[in-house]
Design a protein around this motif. Sequence first.
Motif, PDB file in Angstrom:
ATOM      1  N   LEU A 147       0.100  10.139   3.250  1.00 35.66           N
ATOM      2  CA  LEU A 147       0.813  10.407   2.001  1.00 35.66           C
ATOM      3  C   LEU A 147       0.019  11.169   0.950  1.00 35.66           C
ATOM      4  N   LEU A 148      -1.300  11.045   0.988  1.00 34.91           N
ATOM      5  CA  LEU A 148      -2.104  11.532  -0.142  1.00 34.91           C
ATOM      6  C   LEU A 148      -3.105  12.611   0.251  1.00 34.91           C
ATOM      7  N   ASP A 149      -3.510  13.394  -0.739  1.00 35.45           N
ATOM      8  CA  ASP A 149      -4.587  14.382  -0.560  1.00 35.45           C
ATOM      9  C   ASP A 149      -5.886  13.863  -1.171  1.00 35.45           C
ATOM     10  N   LYS A 150      -5.745  13.181  -2.320  1.00 30.60           N
ATOM     11  CA  LYS A 150      -6.933  12.734  -3.065  1.00 30.60           C
ATOM     12  C   LYS A 150      -7.224  11.264  -2.762  1.00 30.60           C
TER      13      LYS A 150
ATOM     14  N   LEU B 181       2.226  11.302  -9.065  1.00 29.56           N
ATOM     15  CA  LEU B 181       1.406  11.647 -10.236  1.00 29.56           C
ATOM     16  C   LEU B 181       0.187  12.490  -9.888  1.00 29.56           C
ATOM     17  N   ASP B 182      -0.009  12.723  -8.591  1.00 29.68           N
ATOM     18  CA  ASP B 182      -1.210  13.414  -8.112  1.00 29.68           C
ATOM     19  C   ASP B 182      -2.468  12.653  -8.539  1.00 29.68           C
ATOM     20  N   ALA B 183      -2.375  11.310  -8.504  1.00 31.97           N
ATOM     21  CA  ALA B 183      -3.512  10.457  -8.893  1.00 31.97           C
ATOM     22  C   ALA B 183      -4.452  10.244  -7.711  1.00 31.97           C
ATOM     23  N   LYS B 184      -5.714  10.038  -8.020  1.00 28.34           N
ATOM     24  CA  LYS B 184      -6.686   9.684  -6.967  1.00 28.34           C
ATOM     25  C   LYS B 184      -6.401   8.259  -6.498  1.00 28.34           C
ATOM     26  N   PHE B 185      -6.809   7.958  -5.270  1.00 32.09           N
ATOM     27  CA  PHE B 185      -6.522   6.627  -4.721  1.00 32.09           C
ATOM     28  C   PHE B 185      -7.724   6.136  -3.925  1.00 32.09           C
ATOM     29  N   ILE B 186      -8.234   4.960  -4.299  1.00 39.57           N
ATOM     30  CA  ILE B 186      -9.267   4.300  -3.476  1.00 39.57           C
ATOM     31  C   ILE B 186      -8.620   3.108  -2.789  1.00 39.57           C
ATOM     32  N   TYR B 187      -8.623   3.147  -1.472  1.00 35.46           N
ATOM     33  CA  TYR B 187      -8.052   2.060  -0.668  1.00 35.46           C
ATOM     34  C   TYR B 187      -9.205   1.242  -0.092  1.00 35.46           C
TER      35      TYR B 187
ATOM     36  N   THR C 186       0.838  -1.207   0.000  1.00 35.70           N
ATOM     37  CA  THR C 186       0.000   0.000   0.000  1.00 35.70           C
ATOM     38  C   THR C 186       0.872   1.255   0.000  1.00 35.70           C
ATOM     39  N   ARG C 187       1.930   1.243   0.798  1.00 33.37           N
ATOM     40  CA  ARG C 187       2.835   2.407   0.860  1.00 33.37           C
ATOM     41  C   ARG C 187       3.473   2.693  -0.505  1.00 33.37           C
ATOM     42  N   TYR C 188       3.940   1.629  -1.175  1.00 32.00           N
ATOM     43  CA  TYR C 188       4.606   1.822  -2.465  1.00 32.00           C
ATOM     44  C   TYR C 188       3.638   2.370  -3.512  1.00 32.00           C
ATOM     45  N   LEU C 189       2.423   1.833  -3.522  1.00 33.93           N
ATOM     46  CA  LEU C 189       1.412   2.311  -4.483  1.00 33.93           C
ATOM     47  C   LEU C 189       0.996   3.751  -4.185  1.00 33.93           C
ATOM     48  N   ALA C 190       0.832   4.054  -2.904  1.00 34.36           N
ATOM     49  CA  ALA C 190       0.427   5.408  -2.510  1.00 34.36           C
ATOM     50  C   ALA C 190       1.523   6.423  -2.848  1.00 34.36           C
ATOM     51  N   THR C 191       2.773   6.034  -2.643  1.00 32.95           N
ATOM     52  CA  THR C 191       3.902   6.919  -2.967  1.00 32.95           C
ATOM     53  C   THR C 191       3.930   7.190  -4.469  1.00 32.95           C
ATOM     54  N   ALA C 192       3.706   6.146  -5.262  1.00 33.78           N
ATOM     55  CA  ALA C 192       3.691   6.298  -6.720  1.00 33.78           C
ATOM     56  C   ALA C 192       2.516   7.186  -7.160  1.00 33.78           C
ATOM     57  N   ALA C 193       1.360   7.030  -6.494  1.00 29.27           N
ATOM     58  CA  ALA C 193       0.180   7.849  -6.806  1.00 29.27           C
ATOM     59  C   ALA C 193       0.450   9.316  -6.461  1.00 29.27           C
ATOM     60  N   GLN C 194       1.146   9.518  -5.365  1.00 34.54           N
ATOM     61  CA  GLN C 194       1.486  10.871  -4.895  1.00 34.54           C
ATOM     62  C   GLN C 194       2.313  11.617  -5.948  1.00 34.54           C
TER      63      GLN C 194
ATOM     64  N   TYR D 266     -13.742  13.122  -1.387  1.00 30.13           N
ATOM     65  CA  TYR D 266     -12.764  12.284  -0.684  1.00 30.13           C
ATOM     66  C   TYR D 266     -13.153  12.032   0.775  1.00 30.13           C
ATOM     67  N   GLY D 267     -12.559  10.984   1.352  1.00 31.08           N
ATOM     68  CA  GLY D 267     -12.795  10.688   2.763  1.00 31.08           C
ATOM     69  C   GLY D 267     -13.017   9.207   3.023  1.00 31.08           C
TER      70      GLY D 267
END
Length: 284
Positions: A139-142, A92-98, A82-90, A202-203
């Motif tokens: 790690l993320l905003d979106k 690119l400023d990509a949205k992330f659904i966990y 999860t950390r590696y994917l979130a860092t990669a998303a960060q 988001y949330g």
Amino acid sequence: MRVLVTGYNGQLGYDVLRVGKRHGLEMVGTTSSDLDITDEQAVTKFVERLKPDAIIHCAAYTAVDKAEDDRETCWNVNVNGTRYLATAAQQLDAKFIYISTDYVFDGQGDSPFKETDSPNPIGYYGQTKFEGENIIKQLLDKWFIVRISWVFGINGNNFIKTMLRLSETRNQLNVVNDQYGSPTYTADLAKLLIQMVQTDKYGIYHASNEGFCNWAEFAREIFKQAGKSVEVQGISTEEYPTRAVRPKNSRMSKQKLVDAGFEVLPDWQDAVARYLKELAEEVN
């Protein structure tokens, strides 16, 4: 919109990919053989090359009992992955659904857990999923965190398939009747996730089919709808010991979905009916 779906060979990932494509999104699915999410370099390279607008992270180590002993693998997948994917998303400023779980809660009481309630996992699997939630928030905003429960889908094993298989050779079954929650049909959940990812609402959300039941009631409904004459005897959790402790109360409030203007999922009994139909169509 280009969406990366991890774990697309699982119950939820499979339906997310199907539904996303139907809605005209560019869906890219990975399995552990395409992308090892525990390999940081591999994740960084893959995501950088793909440049997704969003990641829906369905891949997880979900063997709840096994997780108690195989802690290293569970941590690697659920936390490091999860950390590696979130860092990669960060980057690119990509949205992330966990995708998270009812197992982040301790199962105390009988009121539905709210999205704002403090998690307190009682098993190792739940602990790693909660750790994943924290990583996303740090790690993320979106980000969207979607907690789900008692999942069943066409692609993989689940409680409904197990009950139907047992009904072939048994006319009586003992099923736990003091653990309460909500079944979740992945086809319904996938529609919500695809709708959600196209917004900026988001949330933290809870998402499962409407209504609550215990496992014995769930089993009885399955047999009733499938036309199987199997008697279900309700037993206590203590009479069915497992390696990992299960939360007795997995009821979750879906108020946040309503407040954000998302449609709640249909009643769980209705979901069972549509799922049994999907199963029958697959056989034919």
